[in-house]
Design an enzyme around this catalytic site. Sequence first.
Site, PDB file in Angstrom:
ATOM      1  N   ASP A   1     -36.858 -31.079  10.074  1.00 49.33           N
ATOM      2  CA  ASP A   1     -37.103 -29.659  10.315  1.00 49.33           C
ATOM      3  C   ASP A   1     -37.083 -28.964   8.965  1.00 49.33           C
ATOM      4  O   ASP A   1     -36.327 -29.341   8.067  1.00 49.33           O
ATOM      5  CB  ASP A   1     -36.012 -29.059  11.206  1.00 49.33           C
ATOM      6  CG  ASP A   1     -36.123 -29.516  12.651  1.00 49.33           C
ATOM      7  OD1 ASP A   1     -37.256 -29.611  13.149  1.00 49.33           O
ATOM      8  OD2 ASP A   1     -35.081 -29.758  13.278  1.00 49.33           O
TER       9      ASP A   1
ATOM     10  N   SER B   1     -23.823 -21.934  -8.309  1.00 48.03           N
ATOM     11  CA  SER B   1     -25.157 -22.231  -7.768  1.00 48.03           C
ATOM     12  C   SER B   1     -25.475 -23.712  -7.670  1.00 48.03           C
ATOM     13  O   SER B   1     -26.145 -24.143  -6.735  1.00 48.03           O
ATOM     14  CB  SER B   1     -26.243 -21.504  -8.563  1.00 48.03           C
ATOM     15  OG  SER B   1     -26.274 -21.957  -9.897  1.00 48.03           O
TER      16      SER B   1
ATOM     17  N   HIS C   1     -31.432 -25.562  14.691  1.00 51.02           N
ATOM     18  CA  HIS C   1     -31.665 -24.507  13.696  1.00 51.02           C
ATOM     19  C   HIS C   1     -30.522 -23.500  13.666  1.00 51.02           C
ATOM     20  O   HIS C   1     -30.061 -23.090  12.603  1.00 51.02           O
ATOM     21  CB  HIS C   1     -32.966 -23.763  13.995  1.00 51.02           C
ATOM     22  CG  HIS C   1     -34.187 -24.618  14.033  1.00 51.02           C
ATOM     23  ND1 HIS C   1     -34.321 -25.790  13.338  1.00 51.02           N
ATOM     24  CD2 HIS C   1     -35.343 -24.464  14.705  1.00 51.02           C
ATOM     25  CE1 HIS C   1     -35.511 -26.314  13.562  1.00 51.02           C
ATOM     26  NE2 HIS C   1     -36.156 -25.528  14.404  1.00 51.02           N
ATOM     27  N   GLU C   2     -30.101 -23.088  14.839  1.00 52.38           N
ATOM     28  CA  GLU C   2     -29.043 -22.081  14.935  1.00 52.38           C
ATOM     29  C   GLU C   2     -27.753 -22.594  14.295  1.00 52.38           C
ATOM     30  O   GLU C   2     -27.076 -21.868  13.561  1.00 52.38           O
ATOM     31  CB  GLU C   2     -28.787 -21.709  16.408  1.00 52.38           C
ATOM     32  CG  GLU C   2     -29.974 -21.061  17.098  1.00 52.38           C
ATOM     33  CD  GLU C   2     -30.982 -22.045  17.706  1.00 52.38           C
ATOM     34  OE1 GLU C   2     -31.841 -21.576  18.473  1.00 52.38           O
ATOM     35  OE2 GLU C   2     -30.928 -23.259  17.425  1.00 52.38           O
TER      36      GLU C   2
ATOM     37  N   CYS D   1     -33.765 -32.888  13.285  1.00 49.15           N
ATOM     38  CA  CYS D   1     -33.584 -32.578  14.699  1.00 49.15           C
ATOM     39  C   CYS D   1     -32.514 -33.533  15.238  1.00 49.15           C
ATOM     40  O   CYS D   1     -32.627 -34.749  15.039  1.00 49.15           O
ATOM     41  CB  CYS D   1     -34.892 -32.756  15.465  1.00 49.15           C
ATOM     42  SG  CYS D   1     -34.673 -32.625  17.257  1.00 49.15           S
TER      43      CYS D   1
END
Length: 155
Positions: free
Chosen positions: A60, A77, A94-95, A53
């Site tokens: 998060d 990968s 988050h966005e 955060c």
Amino acid sequence: MSNSSIYEGLGTLGQDVRGYASPEEAILERVANPHSGTAYLARFVAPEFTSLCPVTGQPDFAHLVIDYVPGDWLVESKSLKLFLTSFRNHGAFHEDCTVAIGKRLVELLAPTWLRIGGYWYPRGGIPIDVFYATGPVPEGVWIPDQGVPPYRGRG
């Protein structure tokens, strides 16, 4: 094209790489798509994605699902795993995390299509799900559901 020539110049595959301190520092790598011109879906799932955060510094957690229809390139990968783990000490909402990952992959790969679903575990009692896609689904490509249930403990 021989198999060995596809892997020339890769810096992480087969190497001892400790990781990166930030997403900006992380090196994403690509390899030639041996089936360029064939429309198919590749999926990566990171069920234990973490970031911080940006306000509290608390961790998060998210379940990420990255789907893409490759063009001429595939993401290597191991470099993707190292890129995703570089968010562990990165403070962002988050966005921002979800969309930034999608955009970075688009910049590297120039895929025919890409979508990312960020299914975030609750912060303050509210789960936040973030979705980014480059456009409509290409015709003739089977795109399965991302398989992450609506929040009920995500388990």
